[in-house]
Design an enzyme around this catalytic site. Structure first.
Site, short mmCIF file in Angstrom:
data_model
loop_
_atom_site.label_atom_id
_atom_site.label_comp_id
_atom_site.label_asym_id
_atom_site.label_seq_id
_atom_site.Cartn_x
_atom_site.Cartn_y
_atom_site.Cartn_z
N TRP A 49 0.83 -1.21 0.00
CA TRP A 49 0.00 0.00 0.00
C TRP A 49 0.86 1.26 0.00
O TRP A 49 0.37 2.36 -0.30
CB TRP A 49 -0.94 0.00 1.20
N ASP A 50 2.13 1.12 0.34
CA ASP A 50 3.07 2.24 0.33
C ASP A 50 2.95 3.06 -0.95
O ASP A 50 3.04 4.29 -0.93
CB ASP A 50 4.51 1.71 0.41
N GLU B 70 0.29 -2.27 12.38
CA GLU B 70 0.43 -3.73 12.40
C GLU B 70 0.72 -4.27 13.80
O GLU B 70 0.99 -5.46 13.95
CB GLU B 70 1.50 -4.16 11.39
N LYS C 163 2.55 0.61 15.79
CA LYS C 163 3.79 0.55 15.02
C LYS C 163 3.95 1.85 14.22
O LYS C 163 5.05 2.27 13.92
CB LYS C 163 3.70 -0.65 14.05
#
Lengths: 733, 733
Positions: free
Chosen positions: A323-324, A454, A562
């Site tokens: 998805w970056d 995450e 995270k």
């Protein structure tokens, strides 16, 4: 424009060879060359071709239905920079001392100086100049210049390929999920060789791909093995052609000058439309330019390839796209080079069949679920709680489509690619979600999902996911109406109808968003706040990133992030949150965020800038923009953190300049200048215009460099932008 | 007592050889022998030794910190029943037709009739009688009797071992998690051989275990290869000694009569204390006896071994022990043979060091977390959402300890084993859980856990888990006080104090239990009811069990139960729920339960019986008690469903008889007789007494067979039980 901006060895904090290889690497979207020491090789040396991967079987301790069966790993190809240098007594110069490296960001040229020595400790100097072709993307050139040191005799060079065997067996465990795996099903062979050139082929047994690489001496004058007299201060140069089978034969061999020119002209154009610079802070200015330079180098430009999490700078994350791309990297391209943004979205479009299949595998009979990690679009993730469960990816892609269309009004894209993806992702979310009752209201919810964070997995109503899904529904509705008008036939062909669009609108209006009454902030998910906060005080520094040191169940039972999750939604949807709540939300989530993901700090920087909290904005930006130059995450040797490169652009343009596009489609900026800077300046392409925006203390200057007059909102006031430069004075910035 | 109860071929619905092998298998807690066809072998033939396993590496697609590194797999040893029979022309009787099998449950003898044929279609008859020694648990005996058929000549037999190679490589994927994996690190060799005997050794490379098996002719008169004249209707018998290295040499060879006697006397004693029979329904009566027979056969009796999920009847689930032991099987032993129950709990005690290590690996610095699946106590589960996350296992073990102590007052156990386990599990839960605020109350909660229902994973405040943890705290408190009084030194040695006990009590009182206001029932977890109900109407029958056909994420996002979860807590803690709520809860959860787990139906049967819903109780019982005889789950060939065997005893004794022990420690029964039965009868051992309880329509007769007078509560009225038989008349049952 960017002139004479160079990255030197002294600008990079870790001189570990793996780190330097990645930092000084070249790429042109098609292939990348790590800046390996040409004499002494390292473990991760080599060449990476975008989209060139091999399958291997995934082995599960306990498998279950519809787990992906095979992995995809980008293939490390031979090192093009390697040269062997011998003295006249058959001794080899096997030792090398790196004296300097210098990467010219204005025209894409790398210059290195080495001192070589043989076992007799005799030395010579070797200067290396290299460039990758950014126009004819199959070419790379490298030139070696030698000077006598304590050794003055003749030297013998050898530029033949060294074809090593793969190092380990496939299927080995990777304990660090951010690394890659070794493959054993790769064949390397010499297919043609003569005095002046050599062609090798690398082929994969399972994915049935093949790449040829031809090495040749420039200008038909440098054989691959050659004797050189040091008294002449000799230079030898070699070109490389990297392409698919049969493709390399189609190229006329280029000389080094052409490669360098094609590189320089590309960078000139790229900076022309996408310049962003900081005045009064050379270090950060250099880092920012570096990041954008590397972001461009990594990006596939053909609609068939994408951007790997590590670009073409290293094999980390196995060369997979995440998805970056949509959330961290496409924004830069949308607003500086929309043709590239389009190609990246077309790549997703080309994976739609995989995505439809995946949706079925997840029990959703309509729509498409794109692959969380993949090279060719096939889902390969072996750990679903932090991959397949991150359904937000569909919404992320929709978000990028929406922004691209808003910034271009590209009807060709909407007709042929964009709407179909919006429709299929909206259909997925419609069937995946469920109607539920909350306090006597009927709401639409999403269960057992993982958001961007995450460190929290498989929860209900992740705020970010719900917000992205809502946006997905809204876009499918709005752009569906546009397409229905513009291309009624194409619209019907997709099985779409006005009733279906209205079903999307209806759901969008009733999506449930969890809210924490105690803190008066958006809640990350339904149960996030019932968990205890991670014991940060008892966590030693060397236990970060947590994912390498704690069992997932240990992490998941705490409130600990995270990376930016709920606050990322706040950045993406500024109209959904007021300043006071944003401040509360930022403060709450910041305290529990480890930034163990490289995708986090840029978001916190941008949000802090929007809030006018310039101290935090500057501090996060300072970390984020130099992340790979300082090896902040400790693993730059596996490859650069591509999302963060794009993230640093987001921090400046969407953070410090506060750029957004309003729901009415107007460009809006709310500048916030850090006191550490004299000013900053950037260029934006928006609906056919090219703008130059310069922000200094108390004044914002906007120039319409190219295109028709337009409106722009600065600090909530609307201005008409025409050819003349617009100066806007402001206070309190 | 049980007399002449025999299981015949006609009582078993599937005659698939693998199924028959498992159903008619022998075991004595130490080893098991599948009833493989002696002539024609099958894939899962062989001998299993309790605790004899091999390690193999677990390979993960994506590994993370503290994932178990190695698997344990029970080793399939050579088939002891194999015999080769040749005619006088060197032809072999390789075909066999099974005529009948008959397993005598009263004395543990198996009689089989086969018709053998050679390639010329000549036939002979072979009758096989076998038994396993239940006292000297290293012995197994088998006798073959031959009669002429169309073939009348001499025959030649060969009883030598056939040492085949392992069939596949270790580490192969298992798509069905209920099966086992093949191993390649097993060595099989002949270590001694003479005319009358042969000894083989099987050793494991990784776990460094070794088993020797000696085959010998009974009474020193049958060599392993022998010529027999069919006119004499010859019989040959062989014994087998199965033991650890060097151990077999320590045993004097037994003759067949001794083996059979030891078996018969064991079964006599076992039925003496543990008889349970149904009058008026021979089919279910047989099935119930069969289940208890097999439960006893599977159970390790030495404190070092336990009960595998498939007992010693097949390699399914790799021979691992689960929570099944404490929750489904130990109850039978506590109330019929408490010495065995103690040994099973001592097994857990012997794994405490592994459990302490595992707790640390999960980030819990005090206490112990027992292994979800293991042979030796080391956690081996490769899928944590349905294993490690099932923290309730600690509470399940505590529950069994509490019940054992309550039924025996065994102070030796409490001092040397029991309390330390209660303390370590309570300490685990104390640190694992967290204080939270709910509606201004301070409560104690457990996050990111998986309850018994494996179709719902990683949720907060699973009702069952919270209830088990509460019970664990209460037991640690109460039995801690007892030990502090009885053995203050031992108590202090464990680092325990009265303050610590009080901390347990305090937490127990404030544990949070989720409740659904809409349905007025206990909620399975915090978010269970916000999910949609699984689309049962759209699920074809061949898609069950769901786990083999749907991705876990697909299953997890719905309300769907694999097995009894919240209602299991209701069964275990009858004092926590009133009749009306139990009815509502049963009805709600029943509708969404697939019973894809073999651990489900027995619980629903017992609860229905308690509610007086005899139709459902009978129906579930009828399924549960015959599960392996009807191959209800479709995988009996991999081994019997041991938990369900124990579950059928629970259904009768805790369900139909409504037996429970009150919090005051008194035995209580509330009989409910299905109209299909004339009556049922069972024996119970309780605090040194042996009771015989007979329930017929309108009358419960209780006899104190042995031991001191005691009180018993029948239908909420207390009676003094002395030597004379007590008749209690009741209405409406």
């Amino acid at each position: 424009m960017t002139k004479d901006i160079k990255l030197r060895l002294k600008d990079v904090s870790s001189s570990n060879p793996g780190n330097l290889e990645a930092v000084f690497s070249f790429g042109n979207g098609h292939f990348g060359v790590r800046a390996t020491n040409p004499i002494e090789s390292n473990a991760v040396e080599g060449t990476l071709v975008n989209g060139f991967f091999e399958y291997s079987l995934i082995t599960y301790g306990e498998a279950a239905a519809y787990y992906p069966k095979r992995n995809e790993t980008i293939v490390s190809l031979p090192n093009l920079r390697k040269i062997r240098v011998f003295d006249d007594g058959h001794g080899e110069f096997t030792h090398s001392k790196l004296v300097d490296m210098q990467l010219d960001l204005s025209n894409g040229k790398l210059v290195e100086e080495y001192e070589l020595s043989n076992d007799k400790k005799q030395t010579i100097k070797m200067n290396v100049t290299s460039a990758i072709d950014q126009r004819e993307v199959h070419f790379y050139g490298i030139e070696y210049a030698f000077e006598a040191g304590t050794y003055k005799g003749d030297i013998y060079i050898d530029k033949s390929f060294v074809l090593e065997e793969a190092k380990a067996e496939a299927g080995d465990d990777i304990d660090d999920p951010r690394k890659t795996r070794e493959l054993k099903s790769i064949k390397r062979e010499v297919v043609a060789t003569d005095d002046l050139s050599q062609t090798i082929a690398i082929s994969t047994a399972e994915s049935q791909q093949r790449i040829e690489i031809t090495a040749y001496g420039f200008n038909n004058e440098s054989p691959l093995t050659k004797k050189l007299a040091l008294v002449d201060e000799p230079k030898v140069g070699y070109g490389f052609i990297v392409g698919e089978k049969n493709e390399t034969g189609d190229f006329a061999k280029e000389d080094f000058a052409t490669i360098k020119e094609n590189s320089a002209s590309f960078w000139h154009d790229t900076w022309q439309n996408g310049e962003v610079s900081i005045a009064g802070n050379d270090e950060l200015n250099l880092a920012l330019h570096y990041n954008i330079f590397q972001l461009n180098q990594a990006t596939g430009r053909d609609g068939k390839t994408n951007i790997a999490a590590k670009g073409l700078t290293g094999p980390g994350y196995e060369g997979h796209t995440f998805w970056d791309t949509e959330m961290y990297m496409i924004p830069y391209f949308i607003y500086t080079n929309p043709e590239i943004a389009k190609k990246l979205l077309v790549y997703r479009y080309n994976t739609l069949d995989f995505a439809r299949t995946r949706a079925r595998e997840l029990g959703v009979n309509q729509g498409a679920l794109f692959a969380w990690r993949s090279i060719n679009g096939e889902e390969t993730s072996a750990y679903y709680p932090a991959s397949t469960a991150a359904y937000h990816l569909d919404g992320d892609i929709a978000y990028a489509i929406g922004n691209y269309y808003q910034a271009t009004h590209d009807m060709d894209f909407l007709k042929n690619y964009g709407f179909e993806m919006l429709l299929e992702t909206a259909r997925f979310f419609r069937e995946f979600g469920t109607w539920a009752k909350r306090e006597n209201k009927t709401v639409f919810e999403f269960h057992t999902v993982t958001g961007p964070d995450e460190y929290t997995a498989m929860v209900d109503n992740n705020y970010f996911t719900n917000r992205m899904a809502q946006n997905n529904f809204n876009l499918a509705y709005k752009l569906g109406l546009v397409l229905m008008e513009e291309d009624p036939e194409g619209f019907s062909k997709l099985g779409a109808s006005v009733e279906e669009l209205e079903s999307f609108k209806d759901i969008a209006e009733r999506i449930y968003f969890p809210f924490n009454d105690e803190y008066q902030i958006n809640a990350q998910d339904d149960t996030f706040f019932s968990k205890a906060i991670w014991p940060f005080d008892e966590t030693p520094k060397d236990k970060y990133p947590l994912l390498l040191h704690y069992h997932p169940l240990n992490i998941y039972r705490y409130q600990v992030n995270k990376q930016a999750d709920t606050v990322l939604a706040d950045l993406l949807f500024p109209e959904t949150i007021d300043d006071d709540q944003l401040r509360r939300e930022f403060d709450y989530y910041e305290k529990i965020t480890t930034h163990d993901s490289s995708l986090s700090r840029s978001i916190f920087s941008a949000l802090a800038a929007r809030m006018g909290d310039m101290k935090k904005a500057y501090s996060y930006f300072s970390d984020t923009v130099r992340m790979d130059l300082t090896d902040l995450q400790g693993n730059t040797e596996d490859g650069l953190h591509l999302a963060n490169l794009g993230g640093s652009w987001l921090s400046v343009v969407q953070g410090f300049a506060g750029m957004q596009v309003t729901s009415a489609g107007e460009l809006k900026i709310i500048p916030h200048l850090p006191i550490e800077w004299d000013g900053f300046e950037f260029r934006i392409v928006f609906n056919g215009r090219l703008l130059n925006i310069n922000i200094v203390d108390g004044k914002t200057t906007i120039k319409l460099v190219d295109g028709q007059p337009m409106n722009i909102i600065v600090n909530n006031k609307s201005y008409k932008l025409e050819k003349a430069t617009l100066d806007i004075l402001s206070k309190g910035e």
